[in-house]
Write a protein that holds these residues in place. Structure first.
Motif, mmCIF file in Angstrom:
data_model
loop_
_atom_site.group_PDB
_atom_site.id
_atom_site.type_symbol
_atom_site.label_atom_id
_atom_site.label_comp_id
_atom_site.label_asym_id
_atom_site.label_seq_id
_atom_site.Cartn_x
_atom_site.Cartn_y
_atom_site.Cartn_z
ATOM 1 N N UNK A 101 0.804 -1.401 -0.021
ATOM 2 C CA UNK A 101 0.066 0.230 0.113
ATOM 3 C C UNK A 101 0.771 1.302 -0.038
ATOM 4 N N UNK A 102 1.966 1.015 -0.750
ATOM 5 C CA UNK A 102 2.783 2.516 -0.979
ATOM 6 C C UNK A 102 3.618 2.897 0.226
ATOM 7 N N UNK A 103 3.476 2.268 1.647
ATOM 8 C CA UNK A 103 4.360 2.753 2.726
ATOM 9 C C UNK A 103 5.779 2.363 2.819
ATOM 10 N N UNK A 104 6.333 1.596 1.741
ATOM 11 C CA UNK A 104 7.603 1.137 1.939
ATOM 12 C C UNK A 104 8.661 1.953 2.324
ATOM 13 N N UNK A 105 9.510 1.646 2.982
ATOM 14 C CA UNK A 105 10.420 2.614 3.475
ATOM 15 C C UNK A 105 10.099 3.537 4.542
ATOM 16 N N UNK A 106 8.854 3.675 4.999
ATOM 17 C CA UNK A 106 8.538 4.579 5.925
ATOM 18 C C UNK A 106 8.253 3.738 7.308
ATOM 19 N N UNK A 107 8.417 4.351 8.497
ATOM 20 C CA UNK A 107 8.305 3.722 9.650
ATOM 21 C C UNK A 107 6.961 3.982 10.145
ATOM 22 N N UNK A 108 6.386 3.259 10.922
ATOM 23 C CA UNK A 108 4.961 3.219 11.488
ATOM 24 C C UNK A 108 4.760 4.594 12.485
ATOM 25 N N UNK A 109 3.970 5.477 11.943
ATOM 26 C CA UNK A 109 3.603 6.346 13.194
ATOM 27 C C UNK A 109 2.515 6.078 13.859
ATOM 28 N N UNK A 110 1.308 5.309 13.628
ATOM 29 C CA UNK A 110 0.468 4.792 14.614
ATOM 30 C C UNK A 110 -0.510 3.813 13.704
ATOM 31 N N UNK A 111 -0.818 2.998 14.887
ATOM 32 C CA UNK A 111 -2.070 2.036 14.181
ATOM 33 C C UNK A 111 -3.471 2.763 14.536
ATOM 34 N N UNK A 112 -4.039 3.238 13.485
ATOM 35 C CA UNK A 112 -5.221 4.167 13.758
ATOM 36 C C UNK A 112 -6.365 3.463 13.729
ATOM 37 N N UNK A 113 -6.570 2.282 13.912
ATOM 38 C CA UNK A 113 -7.892 1.801 14.239
ATOM 39 C C UNK A 113 -8.461 0.751 13.533
ATOM 40 N N UNK A 114 -9.580 0.080 14.056
ATOM 41 C CA UNK A 114 -10.133 -1.163 13.327
ATOM 42 C C UNK A 114 -11.579 -0.694 13.082
ATOM 43 N N UNK A 115 -12.172 -1.122 11.754
ATOM 44 C CA UNK A 115 -13.588 -0.863 11.682
ATOM 45 C C UNK A 115 -14.374 -1.576 10.921
#
Length: 710
Positions: free
Chosen positions: A417-431
């Motif tokens: 999903x295009x986030x390669x090479x970036x660190x996680x800022x936050x897990x923003x929820x389940x829906x």
């Protein structure tokens, strides 16, 4: 001479001919044609080549068939089934039976759809409703064939559960409510997939009737499962509210979501003599606080102490947000963290309030927080620093049976999903009932924080909102859907999705953005629609499927909580949830939480633990409170016993007493320094200095439904 010639194939595979100059007829095998004149043989063989009957002039009459070799072929082909009904798009196996020859092979044909060489019919595409014919032709004799007629029915879309809300019940009174459904193929089979029904209430699996006499008050959330005759299955989240006996005829209704025992006055409630909850040790201690509400003393349990885990100092409820789901769907498990961001899972008995450590997750492996499943009591979702989403299964784990959960990967945001090479800022929820998973990538308040992602497991699609480029991209495929509807281009502070999985709140970072018109944005997931908050958009916040809450307040009501629908997000149209008129005090702040409604579909009270650095000289200071929906006076439940004096730089979570309401709405877990009585941050010394930030913090749980007084 008149010569009549006809060919026919025998069971042994050879041909015979019949011909004669009348009145006498003779029959010969092909191999016997040598007895004829060569010219006659050539004419007979040419007859075989075209497969017909020829009459040669020169004789009078026509030959008939001989009695020893009949002209009718003995081969017969039949198909099973001879008639059938199949749903469009489905498959059905046919069989062919060939008699009268040892060569039993057939060639299959279907007038619509597709049929394989082995007789497997693939019915036409969904929406195609008609009849078709299946034909099997003998390879030994192509004139011999069998056929079957097939009716093709349109796909049944399956059943739909039409019940959306349930009538409330009362303790001691007979209750009956019928779950209803439409579509699909009757009869239906009903079940409770997860969650619990009120004690005394049972579900009839055949009729869908909920009936019985409830014995315990509360709000009981569960998943109603349905299976029809065709095997279609589905679920719906429902809640059944059971109230206590009314004040006119018995005890006051204390239970959720009415909370009839909560205080609604505006008096200052000072902290009296501190209850005994222990010092460095004391986990599991249950105590009450009559000084807050003598008629219905609030009940607490201390969850953690200095010995609750390895190599830690302080425990907290998350990292400063009330939006994480800390309790599982039946309140029997909760996750907590430490100042080092290690995640601990604790067991909890909602009846006895017994607590105990179940599992410590590997330190440093999982990013920063977890989100409990909206449908399954055993599943905790979390994310690793490389962007991989995981499901941790606590099946079989409890206070009496601690141990590590089973981990399985759900998705990879970095790879897919295009986030390669970036660190996680936050897990923003389940829906959307565990279908939608949200996250942000980059360092908080840094130029790298530009990616908001949302993965929908039911569709297999993931959407990336790049807040700095102002574009939305769909994966797989990397298709750019277009530019977002706001002109603002910014970096991210944090984000969180609503329980229905339809919207995400994205907060602009503290980095300068001279061209930005706002700080708070609402992204409609899967689209380029990004709405900008306009007017009174400050403070901390939470959200439901209906809209957004934040604790800003232009009306002066104290403490404030504004609500605006998603459709009105870009307007100044908001509703003040507090109908009181107490003078506003800006020294008090809150972190609202709505996780007593995991899917966000109801209008339950919104909870928070307040903090006021000026002390307890005003009402609501350092308390657990709730705003009623749609509006009403503030509900007051108990003290936090938190000094709110911890230095922000060292003990932020303790300073703000961050907390979270439980999934059933019966409990509230919060962070507290115990007014400095829980010992030093080194986990060894019993003394600490609040102003120096050396005081440990622990987690307490407040029972929002006080038990009956003895």
């Amino acid at each position: 001479m008149l010569l009549s010639v006809q060919r026919e194939k025998l069971l042994d595979g050879s041909w015979y001919v019949m011909f004669c100059p009348l009145p006498r007829c003779a029959q010969f095998r092909v191999g016997q044609l040598r007895c004829l004149p060569k010219t006659a043989i050539r004419k007979v063989l040419s007859l075989f080549a075209v497969g017909g009957v020829v009459t040669l002039t020169g004789c009078a009459g026509v030959a008939g068939l001989g009695s020893s070799h009949p002209a009718v072929s003995p081969i017969r082909v039949t198909i099973s089934p001879a008639t059938a009904t199949v749903t469009s798009g489905a498959s059905l196996q046919f069989s062919a039976f060939v008699t009268g020859t040892s060569q039993t092979a057939v060639t299959w044909f279907s007038s619509a759809g597709r049929i394989s060489p082995s007789g497997m019919l693939s019915a036409p595409k969904p929406g195609f409703t008609t009849s078709l014919r299946v034909i099997a032709t003998s390879r030994a004799d192509r004139r011999r064939r069998g056929s079957a007629v097939v009716e093709v029915a349109a796909i049944d879309a399956g059943p739909t559960i039409s019940t959306t809300t349930l009538m409330a019940g009362t303790v001691g009174s007979a209750y009956s409510e019928t779950l209803s459904a439409t579509g699909g193929q009757a009869p239906y089979q009903w079940s409770v997939s997860s969650g619990t029904l009120p004690q005394g209430i049972r579900l009839n699996s055949d009729s869908g009737v909920l009936s019985g006499t409830p014995t315990v008050a509360g709000v009981f959330s569960f998943l109603a499962g349905l299976k029809d005759k065709a095997g279609n299955t589905l679920q719906r989240s429902l809640s059944l509210s059971v109230s206590a006996v009314s004040a006119a005829s018995g005890p006051v209704q204390c239970d959720a979501p009415g909370y009839g025992c909560a205080r609604t006055d505006t008096a200052v409630i000072p902290v009296g003599k501190l209850p005994n909850w222990g010092g460095l040790k004391g986990a599991g201690t249950i105590f009450t606080d009559p000084s807050f509400n003598s008629s219905h003393p609030p009940q607490y349990v201390r969850v953690t102490d200095a010995n609750s885990g390895e190599d830690h100092v302080s425990f907290t409820v998350g990292d400063g947000s009330g939006d994480d789901s800390h309790f599982n769907v039946d309140d029997t498990l909760l996750w907590l963290t430490t100042t080092g961001n290690a995640i601990f899972a604790f067991g909890f008995n909602p009846t006895t309030m017994q607590v105990g450590l179940v599992s410590k997750l590997p330190p440093g492996k999982y990013c920063c927080n977890g989100q409990w499943s909206q449908t399954n009591r055993n599943w905790l979702y979390t994310i690793t620093g490389d962007g991989k989403l995981w499901k941790l299964d606590f099946s079989g784990r409890s206070i009496s049976s601690p141990g590590s959960p089973t981990a399985s990967q759900v998705y990879d945001f970095g790879e897919n999903c295009g986030a390669n090479g970036r660190s996680v800022l936050d897990f923003a929820g389940v829906g959307a009932g565990d279908a939608v998973f949200n996250a942000t990538f980059g360092a908080q308040d840094d130029a790298s924080a530009t990616r908001v992602v949302s993965y929908n497991s039911s569709t297999g699609k993931c959407y990336l909102y790049n807040t700095h480029a102002g574009t939305v991209t769909q994966y797989p495929g990397g298709t750019v859907l277009g530019s977002v509807t706001t002109r603002d281009r910014f970096f991210i502070h944090n984000a969180h999705g609503d329980g229905a999985g339809a919207w995400m709140i994205v907060i602009k970072s503290t980095l300068s953005c001279p061209t930005c018109a706002a700080t708070v944005y609402a992204w409609k997931i899967g689209t380029t629609t990004v709405s900008t908050c306009s007017g009174s958009c400050g403070g901390h916040w939470t959200e439901t499927a209906s809209g957004w809450f934040n604790n800003d307040g232009p009306t002066g009501n104290y403490p404030p909580l504004l609500f605006r629908t998603w459709d009105n997000f870009s307007t100044a149209n908001s509703t003040e949830m507090n109908t009181g008129s107490t003078p506003f005090n800006y020294t008090l702040d809150t972190h609202p939480t709505t996780k007593n409604d995991p899917l966000g579909n109801n209008s339950y009270p919104v909870f928070a633990s307040t903090y006021d650095t000026s002390g307890t000289s005003s009402p609501y200071a350092n308390e657990i409170i709730a705003w009623q929906q749609p509006s009403g006076p503030i509900l007051r439940f108990g003290h936090t016993f938190n000094s709110a004096q911890e230095p922000d730089a060292t003990q932020f979570q303790a300073e703000i007493a961050v907390g979270a309401v439980s999934s059933t709405g019966h409990f509230y877990a919060f962070t507290t320094d115990g007014e400095g009585t829980l010992g030093n941050t080194d986990g060894v010394h019993p003394r600490c200095t609040i102003s120096a930030g050396t005081c440990r913090s622990d987690v307490f749980i407040l029972n929002l439904v006080p038990p009956p007084a003895n």
